[in-house]
Design a protein around this motif. Structure first.
Motif, PDB file in Angstrom:
ATOM      1  N   ASN A  49      -9.344 -14.109   4.898  1.00 41.09           N
ATOM      2  CA  ASN A  49      -9.088 -13.523   3.588  1.00 41.09           C
ATOM      3  C   ASN A  49      -7.649 -13.703   3.124  1.00 41.09           C
ATOM      4  N   ASP A  50      -6.744 -14.039   4.043  1.00 38.74           N
ATOM      5  CA  ASP A  50      -5.345 -14.174   3.663  1.00 38.74           C
ATOM      6  C   ASP A  50      -5.017 -15.518   3.026  1.00 38.74           C
ATOM      7  N   LYS A  51      -5.961 -16.451   3.041  1.00 37.73           N
ATOM      8  CA  LYS A  51      -5.734 -17.737   2.379  1.00 37.73           C
ATOM      9  C   LYS A  51      -5.592 -17.528   0.876  1.00 37.73           C
ATOM     10  N   PRO A  52      -4.681 -18.244   0.214  1.00 34.96           N
ATOM     11  CA  PRO A  52      -4.463 -18.063  -1.224  1.00 34.96           C
ATOM     12  C   PRO A  52      -5.736 -18.247  -2.040  1.00 34.96           C
ATOM     13  N   GLY A  53      -5.858 -17.423  -3.079  1.00 35.11           N
ATOM     14  CA  GLY A  53      -6.999 -17.509  -3.986  1.00 35.11           C
ATOM     15  C   GLY A  53      -6.530 -17.434  -5.426  1.00 35.11           C
ATOM     16  N   LYS A  54      -7.385 -16.951  -6.289  1.00 38.67           N
ATOM     17  CA  LYS A  54      -7.043 -16.817  -7.704  1.00 38.67           C
ATOM     18  C   LYS A  54      -5.857 -15.874  -7.884  1.00 38.67           C
ATOM     19  N   ALA A  55      -4.934 -16.237  -8.771  1.00 42.61           N
ATOM     20  CA  ALA A  55      -3.779 -15.376  -9.041  1.00 42.61           C
ATOM     21  C   ALA A  55      -4.248 -14.087  -9.712  1.00 42.61           C
ATOM     22  N   VAL A  56      -3.787 -12.937  -9.194  1.00 44.16           N
ATOM     23  CA  VAL A  56      -4.206 -11.640  -9.734  1.00 44.16           C
ATOM     24  C   VAL A  56      -3.002 -10.717  -9.887  1.00 44.16           C
ATOM     25  N   THR A  57      -3.121  -9.777 -10.808  1.00 43.48           N
ATOM     26  CA  THR A  57      -2.099  -8.754 -11.001  1.00 43.48           C
ATOM     27  C   THR A  57      -2.668  -7.407 -10.564  1.00 43.48           C
ATOM     28  N   ILE A  58      -1.961  -6.758  -9.639  1.00 42.29           N
ATOM     29  CA  ILE A  58      -2.397  -5.469  -9.118  1.00 42.29           C
ATOM     30  C   ILE A  58      -1.491  -4.374  -9.672  1.00 42.29           C
ATOM     31  N   GLY A  59      -2.064  -3.466 -10.462  1.00 43.09           N
ATOM     32  CA  GLY A  59      -1.325  -2.315 -10.950  1.00 43.09           C
ATOM     33  C   GLY A  59      -1.292  -1.235  -9.882  1.00 43.09           C
ATOM     34  N   PHE A  60      -0.196  -0.483  -9.841  1.00 44.99           N
ATOM     35  CA  PHE A  60      -0.052   0.534  -8.793  1.00 44.99           C
ATOM     36  C   PHE A  60       0.598   1.785  -9.349  1.00 44.99           C
ATOM     37  N   SER A  61      -0.020   2.941  -9.050  1.00 41.55           N
ATOM     38  CA  SER A  61       0.547   4.221  -9.469  1.00 41.55           C
ATOM     39  C   SER A  61       0.370   5.240  -8.357  1.00 41.55           C
ATOM     40  N   ALA A  62       1.451   5.991  -8.097  1.00 41.88           N
ATOM     41  CA  ALA A  62       1.431   7.026  -7.061  1.00 41.88           C
ATOM     42  C   ALA A  62       2.410   8.127  -7.448  1.00 41.88           C
ATOM     43  N   PRO A  63       2.322   9.277  -6.797  1.00 42.72           N
ATOM     44  CA  PRO A  63       3.281  10.348  -7.061  1.00 42.72           C
ATOM     45  C   PRO A  63       4.703   9.933  -6.686  1.00 42.72           C
ATOM     46  N   ALA A  64       5.675  10.711  -7.143  1.00 41.04           N
ATOM     47  CA  ALA A  64       7.069  10.461  -6.801  1.00 41.04           C
ATOM     48  C   ALA A  64       7.295  10.696  -5.309  1.00 41.04           C
ATOM     49  N   ALA A  65       8.215   9.926  -4.748  1.00 43.82           N
ATOM     50  CA  ALA A  65       8.485   9.996  -3.314  1.00 43.82           C
ATOM     51  C   ALA A  65       9.365  11.195  -2.997  1.00 43.82           C
ATOM     52  N   ASP A  66       8.771  12.388  -3.067  1.00 42.97           N
ATOM     53  CA  ASP A  66       9.538  13.595  -2.783  1.00 42.97           C
ATOM     54  C   ASP A  66       9.506  13.965  -1.306  1.00 42.97           C
ATOM     55  N   HIS A  67       8.785  13.188  -0.512  1.00 39.66           N
ATOM     56  CA  HIS A  67       8.858  13.345   0.937  1.00 39.66           C
ATOM     57  C   HIS A  67       8.453  12.043   1.606  1.00 39.66           C
ATOM     58  N   GLY A  68       8.650  11.972   2.913  1.00 40.94           N
ATOM     59  CA  GLY A  68       8.545  10.710   3.624  1.00 40.94           C
ATOM     60  C   GLY A  68       7.216   9.992   3.515  1.00 40.94           C
ATOM     61  N   TRP A  69       6.106  10.754   3.575  1.00 45.16           N
ATOM     62  CA  TRP A  69       4.790  10.121   3.563  1.00 45.16           C
ATOM     63  C   TRP A  69       4.546   9.374   2.254  1.00 45.16           C
ATOM     64  N   ILE A  70       4.840  10.033   1.126  1.00 44.68           N
ATOM     65  CA  ILE A  70       4.632   9.392  -0.174  1.00 44.68           C
ATOM     66  C   ILE A  70       5.574   8.203  -0.340  1.00 44.68           C
ATOM     67  N   GLY A  71       6.816   8.351   0.118  1.00 43.51           N
ATOM     68  CA  GLY A  71       7.744   7.231   0.052  1.00 43.51           C
ATOM     69  C   GLY A  71       7.232   6.038   0.834  1.00 43.51           C
ATOM     70  N   ALA A  72       6.649   6.290   1.995  1.00 42.56           N
ATOM     71  CA  ALA A  72       6.107   5.219   2.826  1.00 42.56           C
ATOM     72  C   ALA A  72       4.878   4.575   2.198  1.00 42.56           C
ATOM     73  N   ILE A  73       4.118   5.346   1.418  1.00 40.91           N
ATOM     74  CA  ILE A  73       2.965   4.792   0.692  1.00 40.91           C
ATOM     75  C   ILE A  73       3.426   3.666  -0.227  1.00 40.91           C
ATOM     76  N   ALA A  74       4.442   3.938  -1.041  1.00 43.91           N
ATOM     77  CA  ALA A  74       4.944   2.932  -1.980  1.00 43.91           C
ATOM     78  C   ALA A  74       5.517   1.720  -1.246  1.00 43.91           C
ATOM     79  N   LYS A  75       6.262   1.967  -0.162  1.00 49.86           N
ATOM     80  CA  LYS A  75       6.858   0.866   0.598  1.00 49.86           C
ATOM     81  C   LYS A  75       5.786  -0.020   1.236  1.00 49.86           C
ATOM     82  N   ASN A  76       4.747   0.600   1.777  1.00 51.32           N
ATOM     83  CA  ASN A  76       3.668  -0.178   2.391  1.00 51.32           C
ATOM     84  C   ASN A  76       2.917  -1.015   1.365  1.00 51.32           C
TER      85      ASN A  76
END
Length: 351
Positions: A49-76
């Protein structure tokens, strides 16, 4: 969230042998001509599945990184997106304001992203805008806090909140039984009490304790913050002069919980955490009150990006027989103790 499984949840989802590969050939015991060797089935991705395919745009929304777990969500999420030359990662400003998150998601819908990864501040309150995205033909990968309407998302991926409680309950129950404690004082510090994920954690904990004949003596929510964790723990310590075990749902707020315990000089009980932060693992390794934590790893955000990419490209998971990405993926909750902590430390997030 911990809202707030590895080694390695990524391996569970994307590694290993093909699931449900063709049946094993039966040994021939006669003079008849052997049947042709069976052909192994593969998923729609055709393998890697990691082989290149069709170009896509992934939108992403999450809460503000007010603690470590949420901050790590955005980084991951961001780190995984960068691994793919065919992915354009389009995050919006993180926020803890419901209306602002709704507006941010609406901007991604207007931008016509190919797929949306959404960790809502509150699943119920963001349900309508997620439904708006799916109705616009944009698949939604619902991360962690679930939407009540299944028509609002294509795939949900998150941790096993009930399983977290069960894992914590079995650790506590087994240890208290081994110590011969008949009527233990068991204290529980929740995250945000109104969230379904918190309620699932508490139910799992209670159900597991019940198998040992135990119940929770007192519980209070601490809002997933260090400050609240400190205050709630202080209140519970004052209210209960003797405690046998404490389960804290979230390792981020656990920083405050541990500080309150140390300040009070209490040492008569043991503690179990939740989520799998690096600092909690270091505490476990050092020995002391915090003996274990049950995982709810933010690496799930990286898996959500992988899933979103496959959905946008019309591919299934290469390691599965089925042609489509599953409708839901629940990651296992694992118990980290001093015996196995070194294996998990590389996956920990900083609180």
């Amino acid at each position: 969230m911990t809202e707030h499984s590895r080694p390695s949840r990524r391996g569970v989802l994307f590694g290993g042998a093909v699931i449900g590969a063709g049946a094993l050939a039966t040994a021939c015991t006669s003079n008849e001509e052997k049947d042709p060797a069976p052909v192994a089935q593969t998923g729609a991705g055709g393998g890697d599945n990691d082989k290149p395919g069709k170009a896509v745009t992934i939108g992403f929304s999450a809460p503000a990184a007010d603690h470590g777990w949420i901050g790590a969500i955005a980084k991951n999420a961001q780190a995984t997106a960068k691994q793919y030359s065919d992915v354009t990662f389009k995050p919006v400003e993180p926020t803890n304001d419901i209306n602002q998150q709704i507006s941010a998601v609406e901007s991604l819908i207007s931008a016509k992203v190919n797929v949306l990864v959404l960790l809502p501040n509150d699943g119920e309150q963001l349900n309508q805008v997620a439904r708006k995205a799916t109705d616009a033909g944009i698949p939604v990968v619902n991360l962690d806090r679930i939407f009540p309407d299944k028509l609002s998302y294509r795939t949900w991926i998150g941790g096993d909140n009930y399983g977290m409680g069960v894992a914590a309950g079995h650790y506590v129950g087994k240890k208290l039984k081994e110590k011969g404690v008949a009527k233990p004082v068991i204290v529980e510090i929740q995250g945000i009490a109104t969230l379904p994920l918190t309620q699932d954690r508490s139910k799992g904990f209670a159900d597991a304790l019940k198998t040992y004949g135990f119940t929770v003596t007192a519980k209070q929510d601490a809002k997933f913050t260090v400050e609240s964790g400190n205050q709630v723990a202080s209140n519970l310590l004052q209210a209960h002069k003797k405690i046998d075990a404490l389960w804290n749902h979230d390792d981020d707020q656990g920083v405050g919980v541990l500080a309150a315990i140390k300040q009070a000089g209490r040492k008569e009980f043991f503690m179990v955490g939740g989520a799998g932060s690096a600092n909690a693992m270091r505490e476990i390794k050092a020995g002391g009150l915090l003996e274990a934590t049950v995982t709810y790893s933010p690496t799930m955000a990286g898996s959500a990006i992988k899933v979103a990419r496959l959905l946008a490209q019309g591919r299934g998971m290469g390691d599965l027989v089925e042609l489509q990405v599953p409708q839901s993926i629940t990651l296992a909750s694992e118990t980290i103790t001093k015996e196995n902590v070194d294996r998990y430390l590389p996956l920990g997030f900083e609180s």
